[in-house]
Design a protein around this motif. Structure first.
Motif, PDB file in Angstrom:
ATOM      1  N   MET A 105       0.850  -1.193   0.000  1.00 52.58           N
ATOM      2  CA  MET A 105       0.000   0.000   0.000  1.00 52.58           C
ATOM      3  C   MET A 105       0.883   1.240   0.000  1.00 52.58           C
ATOM      4  O   MET A 105       2.020   1.211   0.457  1.00 52.58           O
ATOM      5  CB  MET A 105      -0.943  -0.001   1.206  1.00 52.58           C
ATOM      6  N   ASP A 106       0.333   2.338  -0.542  1.00 49.47           N
ATOM      7  CA  ASP A 106       1.052   3.603  -0.617  1.00 49.47           C
ATOM      8  C   ASP A 106       0.819   4.411   0.660  1.00 49.47           C
ATOM      9  O   ASP A 106      -0.330   4.651   1.044  1.00 49.47           O
ATOM     10  CB  ASP A 106       0.579   4.426  -1.814  1.00 49.47           C
ATOM     11  N   ILE A 107       1.908   4.844   1.304  1.00 45.81           N
ATOM     12  CA  ILE A 107       1.865   5.706   2.478  1.00 45.81           C
ATOM     13  C   ILE A 107       2.796   6.888   2.198  1.00 45.81           C
ATOM     14  O   ILE A 107       3.862   6.727   1.610  1.00 45.81           O
ATOM     15  CB  ILE A 107       2.325   4.967   3.754  1.00 45.81           C
ATOM     16  N   TYR A 108       2.391   8.070   2.639  1.00 44.90           N
ATOM     17  CA  TYR A 108       3.154   9.285   2.376  1.00 44.90           C
ATOM     18  C   TYR A 108       3.641   9.888   3.692  1.00 44.90           C
ATOM     19  O   TYR A 108       2.946   9.831   4.706  1.00 44.90           O
ATOM     20  CB  TYR A 108       2.289  10.313   1.654  1.00 44.90           C
ATOM     21  N   ILE A 109       4.825  10.487   3.657  1.00 45.82           N
ATOM     22  CA  ILE A 109       5.320  11.219   4.824  1.00 45.82           C
ATOM     23  C   ILE A 109       5.951  12.523   4.348  1.00 45.82           C
ATOM     24  O   ILE A 109       6.723  12.534   3.375  1.00 45.82           O
ATOM     25  CB  ILE A 109       6.315  10.367   5.647  1.00 45.82           C
ATOM     26  N   ILE A 110       5.573  13.625   5.001  1.00 47.53           N
ATOM     27  CA  ILE A 110       6.097  14.932   4.636  1.00 47.53           C
ATOM     28  C   ILE A 110       6.593  15.647   5.883  1.00 47.53           C
ATOM     29  O   ILE A 110       6.216  15.292   7.008  1.00 47.53           O
ATOM     30  CB  ILE A 110       5.038  15.800   3.915  1.00 47.53           C
ATOM     31  N   GLY A 111       7.427  16.654   5.671  1.00 42.46           N
ATOM     32  CA  GLY A 111       7.930  17.431   6.794  1.00 42.46           C
ATOM     33  C   GLY A 111       9.283  16.937   7.269  1.00 42.46           C
ATOM     34  O   GLY A 111      10.126  16.517   6.466  1.00 42.46           O
ATOM     35  N   GLU A 112       9.461  16.983   8.589  1.00 46.25           N
ATOM     36  CA  GLU A 112      10.770  16.740   9.187  1.00 46.25           C
ATOM     37  C   GLU A 112      11.073  15.259   9.428  1.00 46.25           C
ATOM     38  O   GLU A 112      11.349  14.814  10.536  1.00 46.25           O
ATOM     39  CB  GLU A 112      10.893  17.529  10.488  1.00 46.25           C
ATOM     40  N   ARG A 145       4.034  16.513  18.094  1.00 48.69           N
ATOM     41  CA  ARG A 145       2.910  17.006  17.291  1.00 48.69           C
ATOM     42  C   ARG A 145       2.804  16.329  15.928  1.00 48.69           C
ATOM     43  O   ARG A 145       2.300  16.905  14.966  1.00 48.69           O
ATOM     44  CB  ARG A 145       3.025  18.523  17.099  1.00 48.69           C
ATOM     45  N   ILE A 146       3.262  15.099  15.821  1.00 43.74           N
ATOM     46  CA  ILE A 146       3.170  14.374  14.553  1.00 43.74           C
ATOM     47  C   ILE A 146       1.691  14.080  14.262  1.00 43.74           C
ATOM     48  O   ILE A 146       0.916  13.782  15.164  1.00 43.74           O
ATOM     49  CB  ILE A 146       3.991  13.070  14.620  1.00 43.74           C
ATOM     50  N   GLN A 147       1.319  14.167  12.990  1.00 44.70           N
ATOM     51  CA  GLN A 147      -0.069  13.926  12.595  1.00 44.70           C
ATOM     52  C   GLN A 147      -0.169  12.721  11.667  1.00 44.70           C
ATOM     53  O   GLN A 147       0.671  12.542  10.776  1.00 44.70           O
ATOM     54  CB  GLN A 147      -0.648  15.137  11.861  1.00 44.70           C
ATOM     55  N   LEU A 148      -1.212  11.944  11.877  1.00 41.20           N
ATOM     56  CA  LEU A 148      -1.609  10.902  10.930  1.00 41.20           C
ATOM     57  C   LEU A 148      -2.917  11.386  10.311  1.00 41.20           C
ATOM     58  O   LEU A 148      -3.920  11.552  11.009  1.00 41.20           O
ATOM     59  CB  LEU A 148      -1.814   9.558  11.635  1.00 41.20           C
ATOM     60  N   ARG A 149      -2.889  11.641   9.004  1.00 39.21           N
ATOM     61  CA  ARG A 149      -4.067  12.165   8.310  1.00 39.21           C
ATOM     62  C   ARG A 149      -4.635  11.053   7.431  1.00 39.21           C
ATOM     63  O   ARG A 149      -3.931  10.506   6.578  1.00 39.21           O
ATOM     64  CB  ARG A 149      -3.712  13.403   7.495  1.00 39.21           C
ATOM     65  N   ARG A 150      -5.915  10.749   7.649  1.00 38.67           N
ATOM     66  CA  ARG A 150      -6.549   9.608   6.976  1.00 38.67           C
ATOM     67  C   ARG A 150      -7.919  10.005   6.437  1.00 38.67           C
ATOM     68  O   ARG A 150      -8.696  10.655   7.118  1.00 38.67           O
ATOM     69  CB  ARG A 150      -6.684   8.444   7.960  1.00 38.67           C
ATOM     70  N   PRO A 182      -4.106   2.245   3.516  1.00 38.52           N
ATOM     71  CA  PRO A 182      -3.675   2.793   2.226  1.00 38.52           C
ATOM     72  C   PRO A 182      -4.020   4.271   2.087  1.00 38.52           C
ATOM     73  O   PRO A 182      -5.124   4.700   2.402  1.00 38.52           O
ATOM     74  CB  PRO A 182      -4.465   1.944   1.215  1.00 38.52           C
ATOM     75  N   GLY A 183      -3.044   5.061   1.616  1.00 37.52           N
ATOM     76  CA  GLY A 183      -3.258   6.478   1.391  1.00 37.52           C
ATOM     77  C   GLY A 183      -3.007   7.365   2.593  1.00 37.52           C
ATOM     78  O   GLY A 183      -3.122   8.588   2.503  1.00 37.52           O
ATOM     79  N   ASP A 184      -2.664   6.774   3.747  1.00 36.42           N
ATOM     80  CA  ASP A 184      -2.374   7.588   4.931  1.00 36.42           C
ATOM     81  C   ASP A 184      -1.235   8.568   4.645  1.00 36.42           C
ATOM     82  O   ASP A 184      -0.302   8.253   3.903  1.00 36.42           O
ATOM     83  CB  ASP A 184      -1.967   6.701   6.114  1.00 36.42           C
ATOM     84  N   VAL A 185      -1.344   9.761   5.264  1.00 33.58           N
ATOM     85  CA  VAL A 185      -0.293  10.770   5.145  1.00 33.58           C
ATOM     86  C   VAL A 185       0.200  11.091   6.548  1.00 33.58           C
ATOM     87  O   VAL A 185      -0.593  11.427   7.432  1.00 33.58           O
ATOM     88  CB  VAL A 185      -0.802  12.060   4.467  1.00 33.58           C
ATOM     89  N   ILE A 186       1.509  10.976   6.755  1.00 35.59           N
ATOM     90  CA  ILE A 186       2.132  11.318   8.029  1.00 35.59           C
ATOM     91  C   ILE A 186       2.761  12.695   7.872  1.00 35.59           C
ATOM     92  O   ILE A 186       3.571  12.915   6.958  1.00 35.59           O
ATOM     93  CB  ILE A 186       3.223  10.299   8.426  1.00 35.59           C
ATOM     94  N   VAL A 187       2.389  13.622   8.748  1.00 38.58           N
ATOM     95  CA  VAL A 187       2.923  14.979   8.710  1.00 38.58           C
ATOM     96  C   VAL A 187       3.788  15.187   9.953  1.00 38.58           C
ATOM     97  O   VAL A 187       3.306  15.026  11.080  1.00 38.58           O
ATOM     98  CB  VAL A 187       1.802  16.035   8.670  1.00 38.58           C
TER      99      VAL A 187
END
Length: 198
Positions: A105-112, A145-150, A182-187
């Protein structure tokens, strides 16, 4: 007669499973279950070899990798036909997936993060495991303050979950063992000046 009826019910169950798997493309390492209704003693599990081939009694070696279970069943039926008075009924299903057949599955991570971007990970990967695959957090990360956006599949709305890396969960934080979807974004936000980091 009882043995035949038992075999018949078994074949009916296998037929249902084979139908459900009919679109699956067989991969090397998979294990196939093959049953021949007219000769239960031929029934067995066969391993798909690295070159995609399988070997079956009276049928010899044939290509299974890259084909569907229905396609393999048809080939086996043709090859076995000469050994039976009538065309045999051959049922093929996937008994076990090979180690390389795990769904990704595709997972994304952005930021630090040390290695931000898109990653393909195995189903069942946890948040903490994914952060490790992304090379961990940079020294500028706001670890609390890490975020999991779903995206909620039913409503289509985005839900935001907070993760405190320092406490690995607790009040107002999901756990590091949270399984990703699938599709989760970690900020991973950047730490503010003088922000508490421990």
């Amino acid at each position: 007669m009882i043995r035949f009826l038992t075999a018949l019910f078994l074949m009916a169950g296998l037929a249902g499973a084979a139908t459900a798997q009919s679109n699956y493309i067989i991969q090397p390492g998979d294990t196939l279950q093959v049953e021949v209704l007219e000769d239960p003693e031929l029934g067995r599990n066969v391993l798909v070899l690295p070159d995609g081939s399988i070997s079956f009694p009276l049928a010899g070696s044939l290509q299974a990798g890259g084909r569907t279970v229905d396609g393999v069943a048809r080939t086996l039926t043709q090859r076995l036909a000469g050994d039976f008075a009538v065309e045999p009924t051959v049922l093929v299903s996937v008994a076990a997936l090979g180690p390389d057949s795990q769904e990704l599955m595709d997972i994304y991570i952005i930021g630090e993060a040390n290695q931000p971007g898109l990653r393909e990970v195995e189903t069942g990967t946890t948040l903490l495991q994914f952060l490790a695959q992304a090379g961990g957090l940079s020294r500028f990360a706001a670890k609390t303050r890490i975020q999991l956006r779903r995206i909620d599949r039913n409503s289509g709305q985005e839900r935001v979950y907070r993760f405190n890396y320092n406490s690995m969960g607790g009040a107002n934080s999901i756990s590091g063992t949270t399984v990703l979807a699938p599709g989760d974004v970690i900020v991973v936000p950047e730490r503010r000046l003088f922000e508490f980091t421990r």
